[in-house]
Scaffold this active site. Sequence first.
Site, PDB file in Angstrom:
ATOM      1  N   ARG A 110       0.707 -32.253 -14.576  1.00  0.00           N
ATOM      2  CA  ARG A 110       0.831 -33.650 -14.165  1.00  0.00           C
ATOM      3  C   ARG A 110      -0.461 -34.392 -14.503  1.00  0.00           C
ATOM      4  O   ARG A 110      -1.551 -33.811 -14.444  1.00  0.00           O
ATOM      5  CB  ARG A 110       1.042 -33.645 -12.644  1.00  0.00           C
ATOM      6  CG  ARG A 110       1.225 -34.990 -11.992  1.00  0.00           C
ATOM      7  CD  ARG A 110       2.604 -35.494 -12.166  1.00  0.00           C
ATOM      8  NE  ARG A 110       2.912 -36.609 -11.279  1.00  0.00           N
ATOM      9  CZ  ARG A 110       3.856 -37.512 -11.560  1.00  0.00           C
ATOM     10  NH1 ARG A 110       4.563 -37.429 -12.672  1.00  0.00           N
ATOM     11  NH2 ARG A 110       4.125 -38.479 -10.707  1.00  0.00           N
ATOM     12  N   THR A 384      12.220 -40.159 -19.348  1.00  0.00           N
ATOM     13  CA  THR A 384      11.578 -38.887 -19.048  1.00  0.00           C
ATOM     14  C   THR A 384      12.521 -37.911 -19.686  1.00  0.00           C
ATOM     15  O   THR A 384      13.598 -38.310 -20.142  1.00  0.00           O
ATOM     16  CB  THR A 384      11.449 -38.717 -17.512  1.00  0.00           C
ATOM     17  OG1 THR A 384      10.438 -39.587 -17.044  1.00  0.00           O
ATOM     18  CG2 THR A 384      11.130 -37.312 -17.066  1.00  0.00           C
ATOM     19  N   ASP A 426       3.112 -44.096 -10.040  1.00  0.00           N
ATOM     20  CA  ASP A 426       3.724 -43.152  -9.097  1.00  0.00           C
ATOM     21  C   ASP A 426       2.863 -42.942  -7.847  1.00  0.00           C
ATOM     22  O   ASP A 426       3.312 -42.323  -6.881  1.00  0.00           O
ATOM     23  CB  ASP A 426       3.983 -41.797  -9.771  1.00  0.00           C
ATOM     24  CG  ASP A 426       5.302 -41.777 -10.547  1.00  0.00           C
ATOM     25  OD1 ASP A 426       6.085 -42.734 -10.408  1.00  0.00           O
ATOM     26  OD2 ASP A 426       5.540 -40.808 -11.293  1.00  0.00           O
TER      27      ASP A 426
HETATM   28  O1  DON Z   1       7.212 -38.110 -11.885  1.00  0.00           O
HETATM   29  C1  DON Z   1       8.114 -38.872 -11.575  1.00  0.00           C
HETATM   30  O2  DON Z   1       8.801 -38.742 -10.602  1.00  0.00           O
HETATM   31  C2  DON Z   1       8.429 -40.047 -12.499  1.00  0.00           C
HETATM   32  N1  DON Z   1       7.249 -40.437 -13.198  1.00  0.00           N
HETATM   33  C3  DON Z   1       9.534 -39.647 -13.423  1.00  0.00           C
HETATM   34  C4  DON Z   1       9.962 -40.796 -14.269  1.00  0.00           C
HETATM   35  C5  DON Z   1      11.342 -40.718 -14.762  1.00  0.00           C
HETATM   36  O3  DON Z   1      12.080 -39.816 -14.506  1.00  0.00           O
HETATM   37  C6  DON Z   1      11.752 -41.861 -15.609  1.00  0.00           C
HETATM   38  N2  DON Z   1      13.161 -41.911 -15.777  1.00  0.00           N
HETATM   39  N3  DON Z   1      13.785 -42.806 -15.333  1.00  0.00           N
END
Ligand code: DON
Length: 580
Positions: A110, A384, A426
């Site tokens: 991450r 993603t 996030d």
């Molecule tokens: O880590 C996460 O939860 C988000 N950054 C994931 C982003 C994501 O799945 C985008 N799709 N809509």
Amino acid sequence: MHARNFSVVAALVLSAGIGSASADTAPRIDVVASPTVAVHPPGAAIASAHFLATQAGEEVLAQGGNAFDAAVAVAATLGVVEPESSGIGGGGFFLLHDGKTGKDVFVDARETAPQSVDAHKYLGADGKLDHDKALDGPLAAGIPGEPAGLAWVAKHYGKLSLKQDLAPAIRIARDGFPVYPRMVDELTERHDVMQRWPATRAIFQPQGKPLAVGDIFKQPELADTLQTLADKGADGFYHGAVAQQIVAAINVAGGDWRLDDLAGYQVRIRDPLRLKYHGWDIVTAPPPSSGGVALAEMLNILSAWDLPKLAAATRVHLIVEAMRRAYRDRTFFLGDPDFVKDMPLARLTSQAYADGLRKGIALDKATPSSSLPGAPPPKVGNHTTHLSIIDAQGNYVAATLTVNTAYGSGLVAAGTGVLLNNEMDDFALQAGVPNAYGVTGYDANAPKPGKRPLSSMSPTFMIGPDRVAVLGTPGGSRIITMVLLGILGFDEGLTPQQVVSLPRFHHQYLPDEISIEPGALSADVVKQLEAMGHKVTTRSSTWGNMQAVEWNRSENTLSAGSDPRNPVGKAQVVLAGGKQ
Ligand code: DON
């Protein structure tokens, strides 16, 4: 083992649209588990969000690579062919199962906050969170983790070299691939942001023209950066010329990164979160993902009911009430475990806690989430990506990788071809203020130097006495509820293709509504839910991009499913003697 039934199969197959037949009408067939199960799969299975990435995985398997080599090849290729979704400018999680030792590890690649992070920088003159700063450009980006993740997986678990694993991605970056509609749609959506930086424009608007479907999209600078990573390992990205160019690009654009931010980046190797549901051992994402804790809470709540036997509206109602409660706890308690030492994980994931929560659920009445002010509807997207792999040695990989929202921060670091993520959104950049996915957070997810933002990404294994399933999906805060529905689907005996095709519904505490894909629930079920006090909102589009593979050990068969919502995805089974 929980007896499986196929009661919902007929309602769930999705090809052009979402199936809408009633779940209650199809016949039930009970399958009894065989006492003898195979020790090794008969070949390999790969599902990913792009056919070129799945093919890259097949290519390294054919060279003698294992599932881990294939995962590196697939992940790196997804970063090339889905720049809107993931890449070496982003991060992600790899969940690995070693067939030989039986060990599971969670590779946390991450992104981290830079040393200079300061929540005040994300506020506008009015003191409110400025979503442009949180999502677009230099302040939005976290220190990338994916390059370190790829290098770590190849080094510790692969049979081939990182160079061999990255070769297909480098080739495709150099030679190009045909642009597909989703790339263009999301470029159009992000047009204003992608205009702002010359290095981004040069790549995504070659000759000043926006990319069109069918154009051959080449990324020679990205190919060079991937080659440096292949030649030098993680140091090729986090030290030297590439690191210098990335830091310079961020700072020229108005951010504040130091070489140390990159040089100090480390993957974290964590124990996965484990839980039990109906005889399955579920191995999934621990913090800094919220996925595993939320799944444990939801499945522990739901384990008391025989869901397939319930009337359709009651089933949805109870699942929604479990979702609501798990997302409430996500909001208040979860963050990066390296920073938040007092997360009550044992309590949140305990059966006793879920039993207590269940007592507050009425069988026929919605519980309002009204203790907090309302929030705007969250964005929906699939920006993603996910890959699921099983190989002939019994190794499994589930990996979810991201740059966060479409095309991340929109900022390409000049000279590197690396499109930087916008994962900083996030974090709870302002306490209680919804992020791009409408989820909120407080202290546990406040930004700090070196801290990882809370994620929803939930790569998951389901290990049953005679079946193993590997699954995951993008979808922001909706990831966890999609994986929940996927787990329930596998538990009810669905195949991977049926699981990835399941119609979807979602509740995340706030906003206090059930959101559904078009046609996911019948008008009658929606009416019954409304009568219980639920607000049901039909989204204009579908969501998610789930990839799943399964090894049925009693039949010794492999199967794979790629979400039909994404026409360029590919699920492939490769049997020892050739393709299936
Ligand atoms: O880590 C996460 O939860 C988000 N950054 C994931 C982003 C994501 O799945 C985008 N799709 N809509």
